[in-house]
Design an enzyme around this catalytic site. Structure first.
Site, PDB file in Angstrom:
ATOM      1  N   ASP A 136       0.771  -1.233   0.000  1.00 34.50           N
ATOM      2  CA  ASP A 136       0.000   0.000   0.000  1.00 34.50           C
ATOM      3  C   ASP A 136       0.810   1.295   0.000  1.00 34.50           C
ATOM      4  N   CYS A 190     -16.649  -6.130 -16.915  1.00 38.42           N
ATOM      5  CA  CYS A 190     -17.692  -5.184 -16.499  1.00 38.42           C
ATOM      6  C   CYS A 190     -18.856  -5.172 -17.504  1.00 38.42           C
ATOM      7  N   CYS A 193     -22.486  -3.172 -17.584  1.00 36.30           N
ATOM      8  CA  CYS A 193     -22.900  -2.767 -16.227  1.00 36.30           C
ATOM      9  C   CYS A 193     -22.387  -1.367 -15.872  1.00 36.30           C
ATOM     10  N   CYS A 196     -21.992   0.687 -10.229  1.00 35.15           N
ATOM     11  CA  CYS A 196     -21.152   1.460  -9.304  1.00 35.15           C
ATOM     12  C   CYS A 196     -21.270   2.958  -9.595  1.00 35.15           C
ATOM     13  N   CYS A 200     -22.848   5.589  -6.750  1.00 34.52           N
ATOM     14  CA  CYS A 200     -21.949   6.466  -5.972  1.00 34.52           C
ATOM     15  C   CYS A 200     -22.706   7.742  -5.558  1.00 34.52           C
ATOM     16  N   CYS A 220     -14.612  11.777  -3.353  1.00 33.36           N
ATOM     17  CA  CYS A 220     -14.883  10.461  -2.767  1.00 33.36           C
ATOM     18  C   CYS A 220     -14.997  10.525  -1.232  1.00 33.36           C
ATOM     19  N   CYS A 247     -15.724   4.206   2.532  1.00 34.53           N
ATOM     20  CA  CYS A 247     -17.001   3.975   1.854  1.00 34.53           C
ATOM     21  C   CYS A 247     -16.850   2.737   0.985  1.00 34.53           C
ATOM     22  N   CYS A 250     -19.549   1.526  -3.916  1.00 37.77           N
ATOM     23  CA  CYS A 250     -19.300   1.093  -5.303  1.00 37.77           C
ATOM     24  C   CYS A 250     -18.818  -0.353  -5.379  1.00 37.77           C
ATOM     25  N   CYS A 254     -21.526  -4.100  -6.653  1.00 41.06           N
ATOM     26  CA  CYS A 254     -20.899  -4.797  -7.780  1.00 41.06           C
ATOM     27  C   CYS A 254     -21.343  -6.262  -7.818  1.00 41.06           C
TER      28      CYS A 254
HETATM   29  C1  B12 Z   1      -4.756   6.747  -3.050  1.00 42.24           C
HETATM   30  C2  B12 Z   1      -5.542   5.510  -2.749  1.00 42.24           C
HETATM   31  C3  B12 Z   1      -6.909   5.668  -2.498  1.00 42.24           C
HETATM   32  C4  B12 Z   1      -7.653   6.970  -2.775  1.00 42.24           C
HETATM   33  C5  B12 Z   1      -7.877   7.084  -4.295  1.00 42.24           C
HETATM   34  C6  B12 Z   1      -8.446   5.788  -4.905  1.00 42.24           C
HETATM   35  C7  B12 Z   1      -8.360   5.658  -6.415  1.00 42.24           C
HETATM   36  N1  B12 Z   1      -9.287   4.922  -6.986  1.00 42.24           N
HETATM   37  O1  B12 Z   1      -7.456   6.204  -7.030  1.00 42.24           O
HETATM   38  C8  B12 Z   1      -8.935   6.784  -1.929  1.00 42.24           C
HETATM   39  C9  B12 Z   1      -8.724   7.410  -0.546  1.00 42.24           C
HETATM   40  C10 B12 Z   1     -10.198   7.368  -2.529  1.00 42.24           C
HETATM   41  C11 B12 Z   1      -8.976   5.273  -1.795  1.00 42.24           C
HETATM   42  C12 B12 Z   1     -10.134   4.570  -1.492  1.00 42.24           C
HETATM   43  C13 B12 Z   1     -10.163   3.185  -1.371  1.00 42.24           C
HETATM   44  N2  B12 Z   1      -9.120   2.344  -1.334  1.00 42.24           N
HETATM   45 CO1  B12 Z   1      -7.304   2.862  -1.777  1.00 42.24          CO
HETATM   46  N3  B12 Z   1      -5.513   3.168  -2.325  1.00 42.24           N
HETATM   47  C14 B12 Z   1      -4.910   4.239  -2.734  1.00 42.24           C
HETATM   48  C15 B12 Z   1      -3.466   3.915  -3.113  1.00 42.24           C
HETATM   49  C16 B12 Z   1      -2.541   4.303  -1.954  1.00 42.24           C
HETATM   50  C17 B12 Z   1      -2.974   4.578  -4.418  1.00 42.24           C
HETATM   51  C18 B12 Z   1      -3.984   4.474  -5.570  1.00 42.24           C
HETATM   52  C19 B12 Z   1      -3.617   5.336  -6.744  1.00 42.24           C
HETATM   53  O2  B12 Z   1      -2.476   5.382  -7.157  1.00 42.24           O
HETATM   54  N4  B12 Z   1      -4.612   6.041  -7.308  1.00 42.24           N
HETATM   55  C20 B12 Z   1      -4.449   6.803  -8.524  1.00 42.24           C
HETATM   56  C21 B12 Z   1      -5.204   6.093  -9.643  1.00 42.24           C
HETATM   57  C22 B12 Z   1      -4.966   6.790 -10.980  1.00 42.24           C
HETATM   58  O3  B12 Z   1      -4.623   4.818  -9.673  1.00 42.24           O
HETATM   59  P1  B12 Z   1      -5.476   3.463  -9.600  1.00 42.24           P
HETATM   60  O4  B12 Z   1      -6.857   3.655  -9.148  1.00 42.24           O
HETATM   61  O5  B12 Z   1      -4.666   2.460  -8.873  1.00 42.24           O
HETATM   62  O6  B12 Z   1      -5.539   3.178 -11.163  1.00 42.24           O
HETATM   63  C23 B12 Z   1      -4.485   2.519 -11.866  1.00 42.24           C
HETATM   64  C24 B12 Z   1      -5.018   1.268 -12.531  1.00 42.24           C
HETATM   65  O7  B12 Z   1      -6.321   1.022 -12.160  1.00 42.24           O
HETATM   66  C25 B12 Z   1      -4.853   1.526 -14.019  1.00 42.24           C
HETATM   67  N5  B12 Z   1      -6.086   1.841 -14.741  1.00 42.24           N
HETATM   68  C26 B12 Z   1      -7.033   2.716 -14.443  1.00 42.24           C
HETATM   69  N6  B12 Z   1      -7.971   2.714 -15.359  1.00 42.24           N
HETATM   70  C27 B12 Z   1      -7.621   1.808 -16.292  1.00 42.24           C
HETATM   71  C28 B12 Z   1      -8.256   1.424 -17.458  1.00 42.24           C
HETATM   72  C29 B12 Z   1      -7.650   0.439 -18.258  1.00 42.24           C
HETATM   73  C30 B12 Z   1      -8.337   0.030 -19.492  1.00 42.24           C
HETATM   74  C31 B12 Z   1      -6.418  -0.142 -17.856  1.00 42.24           C
HETATM   75  C32 B12 Z   1      -5.759  -1.131 -18.700  1.00 42.24           C
HETATM   76  C33 B12 Z   1      -5.810   0.276 -16.665  1.00 42.24           C
HETATM   77  C34 B12 Z   1      -6.414   1.237 -15.898  1.00 42.24           C
HETATM   78  O8  B12 Z   1      -4.012   2.665 -14.160  1.00 42.24           O
HETATM   79  C35 B12 Z   1      -4.034   3.456 -12.989  1.00 42.24           C
HETATM   80  C36 B12 Z   1      -2.628   3.999 -12.756  1.00 42.24           C
HETATM   81  O9  B12 Z   1      -1.759   2.935 -12.513  1.00 42.24           O
HETATM   82  C37 B12 Z   1      -3.544   2.361  -3.316  1.00 42.24           C
HETATM   83  C38 B12 Z   1      -2.264   1.601  -2.977  1.00 42.24           C
HETATM   84  C39 B12 Z   1      -1.218   1.722  -4.079  1.00 42.24           C
HETATM   85  N7  B12 Z   1       0.025   1.954  -3.689  1.00 42.24           N
HETATM   86  O10 B12 Z   1      -1.525   1.605  -5.252  1.00 42.24           O
HETATM   87  C40 B12 Z   1      -4.735   1.955  -2.387  1.00 42.24           C
HETATM   88  C41 B12 Z   1      -5.673   0.836  -2.861  1.00 42.24           C
HETATM   89  C42 B12 Z   1      -5.991   1.101  -4.306  1.00 42.24           C
HETATM   90  N8  B12 Z   1      -6.865   1.059  -2.046  1.00 42.24           N
HETATM   91  C43 B12 Z   1      -7.485  -0.014  -1.696  1.00 42.24           C
HETATM   92  C44 B12 Z   1      -8.724  -0.039  -0.984  1.00 42.24           C
HETATM   93  C45 B12 Z   1      -9.101  -1.356  -0.342  1.00 42.24           C
HETATM   94  C46 B12 Z   1      -9.521   1.106  -0.914  1.00 42.24           C
HETATM   95  C47 B12 Z   1     -10.984   1.223  -0.417  1.00 42.24           C
HETATM   96  C48 B12 Z   1     -11.848  -0.008  -0.647  1.00 42.24           C
HETATM   97  C49 B12 Z   1     -10.989   1.601   1.096  1.00 42.24           C
HETATM   98  C50 B12 Z   1     -12.343   2.078   1.584  1.00 42.24           C
HETATM   99  N9  B12 Z   1     -13.288   1.193   1.814  1.00 42.24           N
HETATM  100  O11 B12 Z   1     -12.560   3.250   1.776  1.00 42.24           O
HETATM  101  C51 B12 Z   1     -11.471   2.451  -1.223  1.00 42.24           C
HETATM  102  C52 B12 Z   1     -11.984   2.047  -2.616  1.00 42.24           C
HETATM  103  C53 B12 Z   1     -12.447   3.222  -3.434  1.00 42.24           C
HETATM  104  C54 B12 Z   1     -12.318   2.964  -4.928  1.00 42.24           C
HETATM  105  N10 B12 Z   1     -13.434   2.761  -5.596  1.00 42.24           N
HETATM  106  O12 B12 Z   1     -11.200   2.957  -5.443  1.00 42.24           O
HETATM  107  C55 B12 Z   1      -6.792  -1.257  -2.223  1.00 42.24           C
HETATM  108  C56 B12 Z   1      -7.569  -1.785  -3.456  1.00 42.24           C
HETATM  109  C57 B12 Z   1      -7.662  -3.300  -3.592  1.00 42.24           C
HETATM  110  C58 B12 Z   1      -8.464  -3.669  -4.833  1.00 42.24           C
HETATM  111  N11 B12 Z   1      -9.040  -4.862  -4.819  1.00 42.24           N
HETATM  112  O13 B12 Z   1      -8.565  -2.927  -5.773  1.00 42.24           O
HETATM  113  C59 B12 Z   1      -5.336  -0.673  -2.545  1.00 42.24           C
HETATM  114  C60 B12 Z   1      -4.615  -1.354  -3.705  1.00 42.24           C
HETATM  115  C61 B12 Z   1      -4.524  -0.811  -1.234  1.00 42.24           C
HETATM  116  C62 B12 Z   1      -4.014  -2.240  -0.999  1.00 42.24           C
HETATM  117  N12 B12 Z   1      -2.720  -2.433  -0.934  1.00 42.24           N
HETATM  118  O14 B12 Z   1      -4.785  -3.176  -0.867  1.00 42.24           O
HETATM  119  N13 B12 Z   1      -7.751   4.719  -2.019  1.00 42.24           N
HETATM  120  S1  SF4 Z   2     -20.561  -2.543 -10.533  1.00 43.72           S
HETATM  121 FE1  SF4 Z   2     -18.795  -3.912 -10.826  1.00 43.72          FE
HETATM  122  S2  SF4 Z   2     -19.206  -4.969 -12.772  1.00 43.72           S
HETATM  123 FE2  SF4 Z   2     -20.570  -3.182 -12.677  1.00 43.72          FE
HETATM  124  S3  SF4 Z   2     -19.427  -1.585 -13.783  1.00 43.72           S
HETATM  125 FE3  SF4 Z   2     -18.994  -1.343 -11.596  1.00 43.72          FE
HETATM  126  S4  SF4 Z   2     -17.106  -2.496 -11.277  1.00 43.72           S
HETATM  127 FE4  SF4 Z   2     -17.946  -3.182 -13.253  1.00 43.72          FE
HETATM  128  S1  SF4 Z   3     -15.967   4.784  -2.335  1.00 43.34           S
HETATM  129 FE1  SF4 Z   3     -18.059   5.676  -2.155  1.00 43.34          FE
HETATM  130  S2  SF4 Z   3     -17.814   7.861  -2.625  1.00 43.34           S
HETATM  131 FE2  SF4 Z   3     -15.939   6.816  -3.313  1.00 43.34          FE
HETATM  132  S3  SF4 Z   3     -16.317   6.323  -5.466  1.00 43.34           S
HETATM  133 FE3  SF4 Z   3     -16.996   4.533  -4.325  1.00 43.34          FE
HETATM  134  S4  SF4 Z   3     -19.184   4.894  -3.918  1.00 43.34           S
HETATM  135 FE4  SF4 Z   3     -18.305   6.839  -4.568  1.00 43.34          FE
END
Ligand code: B12
Ligand code: SF4
Ligand code: SF4
Length: 351
Positions: A136, A190, A193, A196, A200, A220, A247, A250, A254
């Protein structure tokens, strides 16, 4: 008698040993990615330059660039072992505290310990190699790596989703100086669908301009309740609803989580899932420390949790919280006081 020299058979890293060690260490999901330039890094850069990291400065400062390539963390890295650890449980649950924080122990500690146990086994099997454990907090694109390692696809909710495990799992990695054959990403399931996106409450899942979706961290509830310090703007308070820590909406909606497996990890069994708001509001700093020091909830610190409890009490519009809020409105902490006063006004408005 002449002793024959037994030739030293070089130990080669093999997938079977990795799979066995990963399973023994408690990881339901495992795979391998190359330690190479990250193809997804431009997605990250765009996200940051569009301001979507919001208050999470650590994503946007000089550490951001380290995510371009895992070798910036360990120059000798050749492969990345990617692991997924389930955290889903049967409850008792409430949506106030998100699922990943229901357990008695913080996942960073649990995963690190398990990854170390796995590495120790692999050192025995493969001989010496350099490694670095990440969970993480390291500047790694964990979801991108896990996708490349075949652990799942990136859903529209931006979570990594696995068929059949769903998305209730944590990610961890081990960078290693050995080369293992890399996996490949599974297909995106996905389909049409968009549950999510529609569910949200703050419309934080937004179009990325290229036909996909991304999460705007500024919108968020998870950011607001876990990452954002101090007094929150009034709109954010109102939109936080009953959420005290994170939260899950989303992911709750799913379809891939409908039959998600539960974990047998003791540390993740739900002890803090159903805690009532009144109970949280009544905690002393010492009680907060004793109960949450080792859990993810520690991240908000005492004042942050009380601030969020006050918000949720206000949003409930339930007069039973009046006394609690009156007490919180005398807090020494500016944010707790401001949120409690705002919440009291909300209860008054209801009356
Ligand atoms: C910052 C962060 C957050 C932020 C921003 C989240 C976000 N979606 O960006 C906040 C505080 C909102 C957050 C919330 C949560 N988080 Co968080 N978070 C992180 C952290 C530290 C960095 C994520 C990041 O770099 N975000 C920036 C965006 C741009 O990056 P990304 O979402 O990872 O997207 C990448 C890929 O998905 C890909 N990508 C995106 N779109 C597409 C499309 C295509 C076609 C392709 C090929 C690739 C691709 O490229 C992006 C850049 O690499 C990671 C740990 C880590 N070091 O990665 C944990 C992590 C993502 N979090 C995690 C968790 C568990 C959560 C929560 C469930 C916690 C909660 N209940 O509140 C929520 C989930 C919310 C959500 N829907 O994402 C887990 C996710 C596990 C999983 N199964 O996905 C991680 C991996 C931590 C861990 N080690 O387990 N988080
Ligand atoms: S609810 Fe799950 S399956 Fe549906 S669009 Fe969102 S991530 Fe994909
Ligand atoms: S974690 Fe909650 S507020 Fe954040 S994107 Fe998912 S549904 Fe929306």
């Amino acid at each position: 008698m002449i002793r024959e020299e037994i030739p030293l058979i070089p130990k080669t890293p093999d997938r079977a040993s990795f799979a066995a060690a990963a399973q023994r260490a408690g990881f339901a999901l495992h795979g391998v990615a190359d330690a190479a330039v990250m193809a997804d890094y431009p997605i990250y850069q765009q996200w940051v330059s569009d301001g979507m990291a919001g208050p999470m400065g650590y994503l946007a400062d000089h550490r951001g660039a380290l995510r371009a390539d895992p070798r910036t963390l360990m120059a000798s890295a050749r492969s990345v072992l990617c692991l997924g650890r389930l955290y889903n449980t049967d409850g008792p649950a409430s949506s106030a505290v998100s699922r990943y924080a229901w357990g008695a122990e913080d996942y960073h500690d649990v995963l690190r310990r398990s990854l170390q146990a796995m590495v120790d086994e692999l050192l025995e099997a493969w001989g010496p190699f350099e490694y670095r454990i990440c969970v993480d907090t390291a500047p790694l694109l964990e979801r991108s790596l896990a996708r490349e390692a075949g652990l799942g696809w990136i859903g529209r909710n931006t979570c990594l989703i696995n068929q059949p495990a769903g998305s209730w799992f944590f990610l961890g990695e081990v960078l290693i100086s050995l080369k293992l054959t890399a996996d490949s990403p599974p297909p995106d399931r996905c389909g049409t669908c968009r549950r999510c996106i529609d569910a949200c409450p703050t419309q934080a899942l937004v179009p990325d301009g290229a036909g996909g979706w991304r999460l705007d961290g500024r919108l968020c509830i998870s950011t607001w309740t876990i990452e954002q310090r101090g007094v929150l703007p009034e709109e954010q308070r109102a939109e936080s609803g009953g959420h005290v820590f994170g939260c899950d909406i989303c992911q709750e909606v799913c379809p891939w989580n409908r039959r998600a497996p539960v974990t047998d990890e003791t540390a993740f069994q739900a002890v803090n899932g159903g805690t009532a708001l009144a109970e949280l509001a009544a905690l002393s700093p010492e009680e907060f420390r004793a109960r949450f020091r080792k859990t993810p909830l520690w991240r908000t610190k005492y004042a942050g949790l009380l601030r969020n409890v006050a918000t949720a009490m206000g949003n409930s519009r339930d007069p039973k919280y009046r006394e609690h809020l009156q007490r919180l409105s005398a807090s020494e902490d500016d944010a707790v006081r401001a949120h409690a006063e705002w919440a009291l006004l909300r209860l008054e408005a209801e009356r």
